[in-house]
Write a protein that holds these residues in place. Sequence first.
Motif, PDB file in Angstrom:
ATOM      1  N   ALA A 106      40.174  32.601  38.017  1.00 59.75           N
ATOM      2  CA  ALA A 106      40.205  33.659  36.998  1.00 59.75           C
ATOM      3  C   ALA A 106      41.511  33.720  36.222  1.00 59.75           C
ATOM      4  O   ALA A 106      41.557  34.302  35.130  1.00 59.75           O
ATOM      5  N   ARG A 107      42.568  33.133  36.743  1.00 56.54           N
ATOM      6  CA  ARG A 107      43.924  33.369  36.214  1.00 56.54           C
ATOM      7  C   ARG A 107      44.060  33.106  34.717  1.00 56.54           C
ATOM      8  O   ARG A 107      44.703  33.877  33.999  1.00 56.54           O
ATOM      9  N   ASP A 108      43.480  32.040  34.217  1.00 56.97           N
ATOM     10  CA  ASP A 108      43.676  31.688  32.805  1.00 56.97           C
ATOM     11  C   ASP A 108      42.439  31.968  31.954  1.00 56.97           C
ATOM     12  O   ASP A 108      42.328  31.461  30.838  1.00 56.97           O
ATOM     13  N   LYS A 109      41.513  32.798  32.470  1.00 57.32           N
ATOM     14  CA  LYS A 109      40.260  33.038  31.743  1.00 57.32           C
ATOM     15  C   LYS A 109      40.288  34.312  30.903  1.00 57.32           C
ATOM     16  O   LYS A 109      39.366  34.567  30.134  1.00 57.32           O
ATOM     17  N   GLY A 110      41.301  35.144  31.081  1.00 50.53           N
ATOM     18  CA  GLY A 110      41.407  36.347  30.259  1.00 50.53           C
ATOM     19  C   GLY A 110      40.365  37.403  30.539  1.00 50.53           C
ATOM     20  O   GLY A 110      39.929  38.114  29.602  1.00 50.53           O
ATOM     21  N   PHE A 111      39.966  37.562  31.795  1.00 45.25           N
ATOM     22  CA  PHE A 111      38.981  38.601  32.128  1.00 45.25           C
ATOM     23  C   PHE A 111      39.605  39.986  31.986  1.00 45.25           C
ATOM     24  O   PHE A 111      40.708  40.238  32.457  1.00 45.25           O
ATOM     25  N   ASP A 112      38.884  40.884  31.332  1.00 45.63           N
ATOM     26  CA  ASP A 112      39.360  42.251  31.147  1.00 45.63           C
ATOM     27  C   ASP A 112      39.034  43.135  32.345  1.00 45.63           C
ATOM     28  O   ASP A 112      39.757  44.094  32.634  1.00 45.63           O
ATOM     29  N   LEU A 113      37.939  42.818  33.013  1.00 45.11           N
ATOM     30  CA  LEU A 113      37.497  43.665  34.117  1.00 45.11           C
ATOM     31  C   LEU A 113      36.803  42.789  35.152  1.00 45.11           C
ATOM     32  O   LEU A 113      35.936  41.973  34.819  1.00 45.11           O
ATOM     33  N   ILE A 114      37.222  42.944  36.406  1.00 42.49           N
ATOM     34  CA  ILE A 114      36.642  42.171  37.505  1.00 42.49           C
ATOM     35  C   ILE A 114      36.009  43.145  38.494  1.00 42.49           C
ATOM     36  O   ILE A 114      36.633  44.135  38.899  1.00 42.49           O
ATOM     37  N   PHE A 115      34.780  42.849  38.873  1.00 40.85           N
ATOM     38  CA  PHE A 115      34.054  43.671  39.845  1.00 40.85           C
ATOM     39  C   PHE A 115      33.847  42.871  41.137  1.00 40.85           C
ATOM     40  O   PHE A 115      33.497  41.693  41.093  1.00 40.85           O
ATOM     41  N   THR A 116      34.048  43.519  42.274  1.00 39.00           N
ATOM     42  CA  THR A 116      33.674  42.927  43.558  1.00 39.00           C
ATOM     43  C   THR A 116      33.012  44.018  44.395  1.00 39.00           C
ATOM     44  O   THR A 116      33.116  45.213  44.092  1.00 39.00           O
ATOM     45  N   GLU A 134      46.025  41.508  43.483  1.00 39.69           N
ATOM     46  CA  GLU A 134      47.464  41.308  43.672  1.00 39.69           C
ATOM     47  C   GLU A 134      47.903  39.938  43.173  1.00 39.69           C
ATOM     48  O   GLU A 134      48.917  39.799  42.495  1.00 39.69           O
ATOM     49  N   LEU A 135      47.117  38.905  43.504  1.00 38.15           N
ATOM     50  CA  LEU A 135      47.461  37.549  43.078  1.00 38.15           C
ATOM     51  C   LEU A 135      47.403  37.403  41.560  1.00 38.15           C
ATOM     52  O   LEU A 135      48.124  36.587  40.981  1.00 38.15           O
ATOM     53  N   LEU A 136      46.538  38.204  40.930  1.00 41.17           N
ATOM     54  CA  LEU A 136      46.388  38.146  39.479  1.00 41.17           C
ATOM     55  C   LEU A 136      47.306  39.139  38.758  1.00 41.17           C
ATOM     56  O   LEU A 136      47.342  39.161  37.525  1.00 41.17           O
ATOM     57  N   GLY A 137      48.016  39.978  39.523  1.00 43.67           N
ATOM     58  CA  GLY A 137      48.893  40.968  38.910  1.00 43.67           C
ATOM     59  C   GLY A 137      48.140  42.088  38.229  1.00 43.67           C
ATOM     60  O   GLY A 137      48.613  42.639  37.218  1.00 43.67           O
ATOM     61  N   LEU A 138      46.961  42.457  38.771  1.00 45.33           N
ATOM     62  CA  LEU A 138      46.124  43.495  38.171  1.00 45.33           C
ATOM     63  C   LEU A 138      46.131  44.760  39.018  1.00 45.33           C
ATOM     64  O   LEU A 138      46.225  44.688  40.246  1.00 45.33           O
ATOM     65  N   PRO A 139      45.959  45.921  38.380  1.00 45.97           N
ATOM     66  CA  PRO A 139      45.722  47.132  39.168  1.00 45.97           C
ATOM     67  C   PRO A 139      44.346  47.046  39.820  1.00 45.97           C
ATOM     68  O   PRO A 139      43.400  46.513  39.226  1.00 45.97           O
ATOM     69  N   ALA A 140      44.226  47.556  41.041  1.00 45.10           N
ATOM     70  CA  ALA A 140      42.946  47.535  41.754  1.00 45.10           C
ATOM     71  C   ALA A 140      42.583  48.951  42.171  1.00 45.10           C
ATOM     72  O   ALA A 140      43.428  49.694  42.670  1.00 45.10           O
ATOM     73  N   LYS A 165      36.513  62.972  47.349  1.00 45.96           N
ATOM     74  CA  LYS A 165      36.497  61.978  46.272  1.00 45.96           C
ATOM     75  C   LYS A 165      37.705  62.196  45.368  1.00 45.96           C
ATOM     76  O   LYS A 165      38.152  63.322  45.162  1.00 45.96           O
ATOM     77  N   ALA A 166      38.232  61.097  44.826  1.00 45.91           N
ATOM     78  CA  ALA A 166      39.392  61.163  43.931  1.00 45.91           C
ATOM     79  C   ALA A 166      39.032  60.494  42.606  1.00 45.91           C
ATOM     80  O   ALA A 166      38.353  59.463  42.590  1.00 45.91           O
ATOM     81  N   THR A 167      39.479  61.071  41.498  1.00 46.10           N
ATOM     82  CA  THR A 167      39.261  60.485  40.177  1.00 46.10           C
ATOM     83  C   THR A 167      40.531  59.753  39.754  1.00 46.10           C
ATOM     84  O   THR A 167      41.630  60.316  39.806  1.00 46.10           O
ATOM     85  N   VAL A 168      40.361  58.492  39.343  1.00 53.53           N
ATOM     86  CA  VAL A 168      41.501  57.630  39.027  1.00 53.53           C
ATOM     87  C   VAL A 168      41.278  56.983  37.658  1.00 53.53           C
ATOM     88  O   VAL A 168      40.158  56.570  37.333  1.00 53.53           O
ATOM     89  N   GLU A 169      42.333  56.880  36.874  1.00 54.04           N
ATOM     90  CA  GLU A 169      42.277  56.160  35.603  1.00 54.04           C
ATOM     91  C   GLU A 169      43.127  54.902  35.700  1.00 54.04           C
ATOM     92  O   GLU A 169      44.162  54.890  36.358  1.00 54.04           O
ATOM     93  N   ALA A 170      42.674  53.849  35.031  1.00 48.05           N
ATOM     94  CA  ALA A 170      43.440  52.604  34.983  1.00 48.05           C
ATOM     95  C   ALA A 170      43.229  51.960  33.616  1.00 48.05           C
ATOM     96  O   ALA A 170      42.167  52.096  33.006  1.00 48.05           O
ATOM     97  N   THR A 171      44.258  51.265  33.169  1.00 53.35           N
ATOM     98  CA  THR A 171      44.191  50.548  31.894  1.00 53.35           C
ATOM     99  C   THR A 171      43.795  49.104  32.150  1.00 53.35           C
ATOM    100  O   THR A 171      44.276  48.474  33.085  1.00 53.35           O
ATOM    101  N   VAL A 176      37.977  46.381  40.207  1.00 58.71           N
ATOM    102  CA  VAL A 176      37.415  47.476  41.002  1.00 58.71           C
ATOM    103  C   VAL A 176      36.529  46.908  42.104  1.00 58.71           C
ATOM    104  O   VAL A 176      35.881  45.876  41.928  1.00 58.71           O
ATOM    105  N   THR A 177      36.526  47.585  43.269  1.00 58.10           N
ATOM    106  CA  THR A 177      35.615  47.208  44.347  1.00 58.10           C
ATOM    107  C   THR A 177      34.586  48.321  44.491  1.00 58.10           C
ATOM    108  O   THR A 177      34.936  49.513  44.458  1.00 58.10           O
TER     109      THR A 177
END
Length: 256
Positions: A106-116, A134-140, A165-171, A176-177
């Motif tokens: 995924a590192r050089d593909k420019g994905f905006d959002l990853i789901f697992t 963490e390896l991609l330097g993204l917020p999770a 439950k907690a509400t969280v915002e991320a840019t 997200v899992t």
Amino acid sequence: MKLLVCIKQVPDMESKFKIDTDGVWYDRGDLAWRMNEYDEYAVEQAVQVKEATGADLTVLCIGPDQVKETMKKALAMGCDRGVHIADDQSHRRDPFQIASLIAAFARDKGFDLIFTGMQSQDRGSGQVGVMAAELLGLPAVTTIVGFALAGNTITVKRELEGGVKATVEATLPALVTCQLGLNTPRYPTLPNIMKAKKKELLTVAAADLSPADALLNTVKLTFPEKKGGGVFLEGDVGEVADRLIRILKEKTSVLA
């Protein structure tokens, strides 16, 4: 917008499991296989984002050739293409190695959002998604049960302990899992199943992505120890109640 959803093929949990000859994992023969349940919620959410935004959606799966059958379900649910990371030893890799393979692709593909999925039903580590982030330097953001996208921001609801439950915002970009209850995964229709057969399914050798060295090694796998069976109480209600009280006093500290 570019989306990636990562899935895993796992045994049907109703299968009869046997420990393999090495004693470190289950025997993979004679098992029925399916998409990891948590990943179904991830695929559904990714497809919903694609439908709402016109995003491009790739599904990724690591494993032997047989995982392609599970990938076809994700394609039939609405993913645009599949990437199969071919690895006959994927079941022996620890979570960090699996995460390193995802990140390397995924590192050089420019994905905006990853789901697992939140975790896999067989190993259950709950670590792969956050390690990949963490390896991609993204917020999770983990264990999400609610999701909304507005512009370049996601607002998600997380499930915490004790029903909180907690509400969280991320840019974006972010990862997200997904937890049970996030949505209701769709059943692929017959026309979409037929369309899935014509969608691109690219294969990449795991060795070409240089997976990291393992941080964990499985030493031994065993079934849980069998404990004593239950006690069935039959007879008159009053008699059964008296016997139950005696058992609780003798065997437990409930009535001490």
